[in-house]
Design a protein around this motif. Sequence first.
Motif, PDB file in Angstrom:
ATOM      1  N   ALA A  44       2.049   9.296  -6.251  1.00 40.57           N
ATOM      2  CA  ALA A  44       2.451  10.683  -6.008  1.00 40.57           C
ATOM      3  C   ALA A  44       3.604  11.092  -6.915  1.00 40.57           C
ATOM      4  N   ILE A 102       1.054   4.194  -2.953  1.00 36.27           N
ATOM      5  CA  ILE A 102       0.804   5.605  -2.663  1.00 36.27           C
ATOM      6  C   ILE A 102       1.978   6.465  -3.133  1.00 36.27           C
ATOM      7  N   ASP A 127       0.888  20.554  -1.834  1.00 33.05           N
ATOM      8  CA  ASP A 127       1.661  19.373  -1.478  1.00 33.05           C
ATOM      9  C   ASP A 127       3.116  19.459  -1.936  1.00 33.05           C
ATOM     10  N   HIS A 162       4.944  16.408  -0.227  1.00 34.19           N
ATOM     11  CA  HIS A 162       4.280  15.676   0.854  1.00 34.19           C
ATOM     12  C   HIS A 162       3.433  14.577   0.211  1.00 34.19           C
ATOM     13  N   ILE A 163       3.650  13.363   0.659  1.00 30.54           N
ATOM     14  CA  ILE A 163       2.932  12.211   0.123  1.00 30.54           C
ATOM     15  C   ILE A 163       2.058  11.665   1.236  1.00 30.54           C
ATOM     16  N   SER A 164       0.753  11.823   1.026  1.00 34.46           N
ATOM     17  CA  SER A 164      -0.195  11.454   2.064  1.00 34.46           C
ATOM     18  C   SER A 164       0.190  12.235   3.318  1.00 34.46           C
ATOM     19  N   HIS A 165      -0.021  11.706   4.482  1.00 32.10           N
ATOM     20  CA  HIS A 165       0.438  12.350   5.714  1.00 32.10           C
ATOM     21  C   HIS A 165       1.581  11.551   6.315  1.00 32.10           C
ATOM     22  N   THR A 166       2.164  10.675   5.503  1.00 28.73           N
ATOM     23  CA  THR A 166       3.132   9.722   6.019  1.00 28.73           C
ATOM     24  C   THR A 166       4.543   9.917   5.485  1.00 28.73           C
ATOM     25  N   TYR A 167       4.682  10.319   4.229  1.00 32.26           N
ATOM     26  CA  TYR A 167       5.996  10.386   3.595  1.00 32.26           C
ATOM     27  C   TYR A 167       6.277  11.775   3.031  1.00 32.26           C
ATOM     28  N   LYS A 217       0.833  -1.204   0.000  1.00 33.76           N
ATOM     29  CA  LYS A 217       0.000   0.000   0.000  1.00 33.76           C
ATOM     30  C   LYS A 217       0.868   1.254   0.000  1.00 33.76           C
ATOM     31  N   SER A 218       1.914   1.278   0.799  1.00 35.66           N
ATOM     32  CA  SER A 218       2.812   2.436   0.844  1.00 35.66           C
ATOM     33  C   SER A 218       3.510   2.639  -0.491  1.00 35.66           C
TER      34      SER A 218
END
Length: 96
Positions: A29, A25, A44, A60-65, A21-22
């Motif tokens: 991006a 995502i 972003d 910024h990729i999602s709120h994680t990366y 999934k990561s």
Amino acid sequence: MSYAVQIRNKVSEEVNNLPDKSRRIIKTALEQLENDPYPGTNGDKEKIVLRGGRSIYRLHISHTYTAYYSILPDRHIVRVQDIFSTEQAHKKYGYY
């Protein structure tokens, strides 16, 4: 105008070790950089001017990366230098 997105081998290996999934995502991006690597209204992407006047960009990729990349406009290339978790990015680069 389309840009070729190049990812450093080390970064590519690290991303390949992430859960499916990561990876999906991050890939989605980074594919968006092909069409428009410059900061715009969606917030972003950001341009960061480093000491000495050199510029680097942050995605910024999602709120994680967070991905850091450079743009070679004359060659239509985007080079992804690093991809970190947001927490790691703050530790390495500080808050901007």
